[in-house]
Design a protein around this motif. Structure first.
Motif, mmCIF file in Angstrom:
data_model
loop_
_atom_site.group_PDB
_atom_site.id
_atom_site.type_symbol
_atom_site.label_atom_id
_atom_site.label_comp_id
_atom_site.label_asym_id
_atom_site.label_seq_id
_atom_site.Cartn_x
_atom_site.Cartn_y
_atom_site.Cartn_z
ATOM 1 N N ILE A 381 10.020 3.680 -1.976
ATOM 2 C CA ILE A 381 10.087 5.120 -1.699
ATOM 3 C C ILE A 381 9.759 5.237 -0.232
ATOM 4 N N ALA A 382 10.621 6.033 0.312
ATOM 5 C CA ALA A 382 10.548 6.728 1.612
ATOM 6 C C ALA A 382 10.881 8.104 1.604
ATOM 7 N N CYS A 383 10.037 9.063 1.553
ATOM 8 C CA CYS A 383 10.640 10.630 1.505
ATOM 9 C C CYS A 383 9.347 11.302 2.376
ATOM 10 N N SER A 384 9.702 11.707 3.490
ATOM 11 C CA SER A 384 8.839 12.028 4.482
ATOM 12 C C SER A 384 7.896 13.432 4.037
ATOM 13 N N PRO A 409 5.946 -0.436 -17.167
ATOM 14 C CA PRO A 409 5.565 -1.572 -17.913
ATOM 15 C C PRO A 409 5.826 -2.964 -17.384
ATOM 16 N N LYS A 410 6.625 -2.914 -16.371
ATOM 17 C CA LYS A 410 7.272 -4.373 -15.840
ATOM 18 C C LYS A 410 7.125 -4.290 -14.276
ATOM 19 N N LEU A 411 6.685 -3.112 -13.790
ATOM 20 C CA LEU A 411 6.803 -3.061 -12.140
ATOM 21 C C LEU A 411 5.834 -4.131 -11.599
ATOM 22 N N LYS A 412 6.427 -4.816 -10.681
ATOM 23 C CA LYS A 412 5.733 -6.096 -9.882
ATOM 24 C C LYS A 412 5.449 -5.645 -8.393
ATOM 25 N N VAL A 413 6.406 -4.771 -7.971
ATOM 26 C CA VAL A 413 6.353 -4.691 -6.439
ATOM 27 C C VAL A 413 6.628 -2.980 -6.042
ATOM 28 N N LEU A 414 5.442 -2.609 -5.487
ATOM 29 C CA LEU A 414 5.569 -1.095 -5.153
ATOM 30 C C LEU A 414 5.364 -0.451 -3.628
ATOM 31 N N LYS A 415 6.230 -0.184 -2.971
ATOM 32 C CA LYS A 415 6.409 0.072 -1.497
ATOM 33 C C LYS A 415 6.601 1.556 -1.304
ATOM 34 N N PHE A 416 5.726 1.994 -0.392
ATOM 35 C CA PHE A 416 5.818 3.405 0.121
ATOM 36 C C PHE A 416 5.993 3.160 1.682
ATOM 37 N N SER A 417 6.966 4.111 2.232
ATOM 38 C CA SER A 417 6.931 4.037 3.678
ATOM 39 C C SER A 417 7.405 5.247 4.192
ATOM 40 N N SER A 418 6.885 5.771 5.241
ATOM 41 C CA SER A 418 7.367 6.750 5.947
ATOM 42 C C SER A 418 7.151 8.117 5.168
ATOM 43 N N ILE A 419 6.266 8.255 4.344
ATOM 44 C CA ILE A 419 6.016 9.570 3.674
ATOM 45 C C ILE A 419 4.811 10.281 4.428
ATOM 46 N N SER A 420 5.341 10.975 5.623
ATOM 47 C CA SER A 420 4.363 11.504 6.603
ATOM 48 C C SER A 420 3.477 12.602 6.349
ATOM 49 N N SER A 437 2.354 -6.491 -6.203
ATOM 50 C CA SER A 437 2.252 -6.365 -4.770
ATOM 51 C C SER A 437 2.518 -4.719 -4.397
ATOM 52 N N LEU A 438 1.248 -4.171 -3.517
ATOM 53 C CA LEU A 438 1.448 -2.807 -3.126
ATOM 54 C C LEU A 438 1.501 -2.840 -1.554
ATOM 55 N N SER A 439 2.603 -2.021 -0.927
ATOM 56 C CA SER A 439 2.566 -1.808 0.156
ATOM 57 C C SER A 439 2.671 -0.479 0.906
ATOM 58 N N ILE A 440 1.768 0.033 1.790
ATOM 59 C CA ILE A 440 1.946 1.413 2.404
ATOM 60 C C ILE A 440 2.056 1.410 3.943
ATOM 61 N N LYS A 441 3.373 1.846 4.345
ATOM 62 C CA LYS A 441 3.340 1.920 5.799
ATOM 63 C C LYS A 441 3.797 3.221 6.133
ATOM 64 N N TYR A 442 3.186 3.395 7.350
ATOM 65 C CA TYR A 442 3.506 4.735 7.961
ATOM 66 C C TYR A 442 3.482 6.093 7.092
ATOM 67 N N CYS A 443 2.187 6.044 6.250
ATOM 68 C CA CYS A 443 1.638 7.173 5.785
ATOM 69 C C CYS A 443 0.409 7.579 6.043
ATOM 70 N N TYR A 466 -0.056 -0.389 6.704
ATOM 71 C CA TYR A 466 0.322 -0.742 8.257
ATOM 72 C C TYR A 466 0.658 0.692 8.579
ATOM 73 N N LYS A 467 0.038 1.131 9.786
ATOM 74 C CA LYS A 467 0.201 2.434 10.505
ATOM 75 C C LYS A 467 -0.010 3.415 9.738
ATOM 76 N N SER A 468 -1.119 3.332 8.814
ATOM 77 C CA SER A 468 -1.642 4.521 7.896
ATOM 78 C C SER A 468 -3.127 4.757 8.193
ATOM 79 N N ASP A 469 -3.300 5.536 9.349
ATOM 80 C CA ASP A 469 -4.628 5.604 9.736
ATOM 81 C C ASP A 469 -5.871 5.780 8.854
ATOM 82 N N LEU A 470 -5.699 6.778 8.182
ATOM 83 C CA LEU A 470 -6.868 7.200 7.159
ATOM 84 C C LEU A 470 -7.077 6.256 6.179
#
Length: 507
Positions: A381-384, A409-420, A437-443, A466-470
């Motif tokens: 998901i990338a929704c600013s 129930p079957k989720l293996k990969v969850l990625k968030f990006s650019s949700i500013s 696997s969990l990835s958070i970028k530019y949040c 990545y690039k998620s300062d707080l």
């Protein structure tokens, strides 16, 4: 297929027969060392040396292979090659194309690989080849190591291609051609045309509708393609159409999505671009262009638009609703979506959906409760503008969150990006039993990861921030107040540096 080895059966498609042949040979170890894509489809394999040697012995008068290096002597065609049916050429460096191969009139297959830096073929090579090897059923002209950008442009495809009247398979992938000749459309026997990764190709021939036997039009990576020609709807034998471009210019183009309605046999994967150009949404809804395509398993919807004109956000919402696919869909990608809500009844009906990717513009504030999709394994998901996500995934309180539920129930990969604007992740008592696997970028405004997630996701193996300062400050190794909450995760990657067991990351 091109050589006619699969026979003809009114009840079984050639592709199915070919797959059965391959599976049978593989089961008997004729093929081995399989390489598979992400969907477990075999994309390459090898033969054991002994099997290969035996195959060469049995067919020694039917085929030959040639490797030519720069400065090699001119290829000499001997009597054993004069009646060969199949040949493969590999040209290394600045090797000269062996024009003498054009004297082998009996050739049915010619596969040409060019590798590493080389100049363009002389202008007379392809006209000669097309004019003399008129018995060809399969022709492949490709370039290895193309991604290294080491190879100079391939010349334009000459009009003499029309002389290959028996051709059924034509592979021109990875070429720098900007246009294909109209005479290509005189190849009435053509079954497969592969123009994938021809990045500069701007248009297809206007007479494409004449290729009534075409079954596979493979056009991934044709980024400069601006429209589909009129008559594309006549290709009713098509099984593969990698990409359909909806255009705002109807002068030459099959500009409406209605062109897809008659392509009833499409299967596998389809990308539709230029959806921002669609103006008649009611027609798309009436036509139900995708809902009957039960063999379409992978769908990408690109809501991009020609030019800079304004488009109403509710247009995208209505169009998304009108593009309902068959419930068999397994992969869905929606990109550059401008609607204020990503919510449609058909999305929640995709009980077999395994992968979902969504990128939204600044308009989107509300998301569907995607956690109720029972088969979902990967979510991106990338929704600013979303400020609050409820693990479901609902947003901004638009949908209620269960106090205790096993979602995804079957989720293996969850990625968030650019949700500013994302500040809070309301996790509740949700359980994600399979999350690995969990990835958070530019949040940059997200303050914390949910404690419930870090404690309850027992299978979590990979965490990337990545690039998620707080988050960086909070979970920094050694100095972060909540480092201990993530320290049990085996693989942690922070701003491209591995945390666990490595040096402290730099800000």
């Amino acid at each position: 297929m091109a050589q006619g080895y699969l026979g003809f059966d009114n009840d079984t498609e050639m592709e199915v027969i070919g797959q059965e042949y391959f599976d049978h040979l593989a089961s008997r170890s004729f093929f081995q060392e399989f390489e598979k894509d992400d969907d477990e489809n075999i994309i390459s394999c090898q033969m054991h040396d002994i099997i290969h040697d035996f195959a060469q012995f049995l067919t020694k008068n039917e085929y030959f292979t040639v490797e030519i290096n720069e400065g090699s002597e001119e290829l000499v065609i001997n009597t054993s090659n004069e009646k060969a049916r199949h040949s493969m050429l590999t040209l290394y460096g600045g090797a000269t194309f062996p024009i003498s191969i054009c004297s082998i009139k009996s050739l049915r297959s010619l596969l040409i690989d060019r590798t590493f830096p080389m100049y363009s073929l002389p202008d007379d090579v392809l006209p000669n080849l097309f004019g003399k090897l008129t018995s060809l059923r399969a022709l492949k002209i490709s370039e290895k190591y193309r991604r290294l950008n080491l190879i100079i442009a391939f010349p334009a495809i000459p009009k003499e291609v029309k002389k290959l009247i028996h051709l059924k398979y034509l592979n021109l992938s990875d070429q720098d051609v900007e246009k294909l000749p109209e005479t290509l459309c005189e190849l009435y026997n053509l079954q497969t045309l592969d123009i994938s990764w021809c990045r500069k190709l701007k248009e297809l021939p206007e007479g494409m509708g004449k290729l009534i036997n075409l079954r596979h039009l493979i056009n991934d990576g044709t980024y400069s393609l601006s429209y589909m020609p009129k008559g594309i709807e006549k290709l009713t034998c098509l099984r593969t159409l990698s990409k359909f471009v909806s255009s705002s210019d109807g002068s030459k183009a099959c500009s409406t999505l209605a062109c897809l309605k008659d392509l009833k046999h499409l299967r596998g994967r389809l990308e539709i671009t230029g959806l921002g150009n669609v103006t008649n949404v009611s027609e798309v809804k009436r036509m139900q262009i995708l809902s009957s395509k039960k063999s379409l398993f992978d769908l990408t919807l690109m809501f991009d638009k020609d030019g800079e004109g304004e488009r109403k956000k509710d247009d995208d919402e209505l169009l998304l609703d009108a593009l309902q696919p068959h419930p068999n869909l397994e992969k869905l990608g929606v990109y550059r979506y401008r609607g204020s809500t990503f919510h449609s009844d058909w999305i929640m009906s995709l009980t077999g959906l395994k992968e979902l990717s969504l990128t939204c513009s600044g308009n989107c504030l509300y998301l569907s409760p995607l956690g109720k999709l029972p088969s979902l394994e990967s979510l991106r998901i990338a929704c600013s503008r979303v400020k609050k996500l409820v693990t479901g995934i609902e947003s901004d309180g638009a949908f209620s969150s269960s106090t205790s539920a096993i979602l995804f129930p079957k989720l293996k990969v969850l990625k968030f990006s650019s949700i500013s604007e994302w500040e809070e992740w309301d996790y509740g008592n949700t359980i994600l039993p399979c999350l690995a696997s969990l990835s958070i970028k530019y949040c940059r405004k997200l303050r914390a990861l949910p404690d419930g997630l870090l404690q309850g996701a027992k299978n979590l193996q990979h965490l990337k921030i990545y690039k998620s300062d707080l988050l960086g400050e909070r979970y920094r190794k050694g100095t972060g107040e909540d480092w201990q909450k993530i320290s049990h995760i085996p693989n942690i990657k922070f701003n491209r540096s591995y945390l666990q067991g490595g040096p402290l990351p730099l800000h």
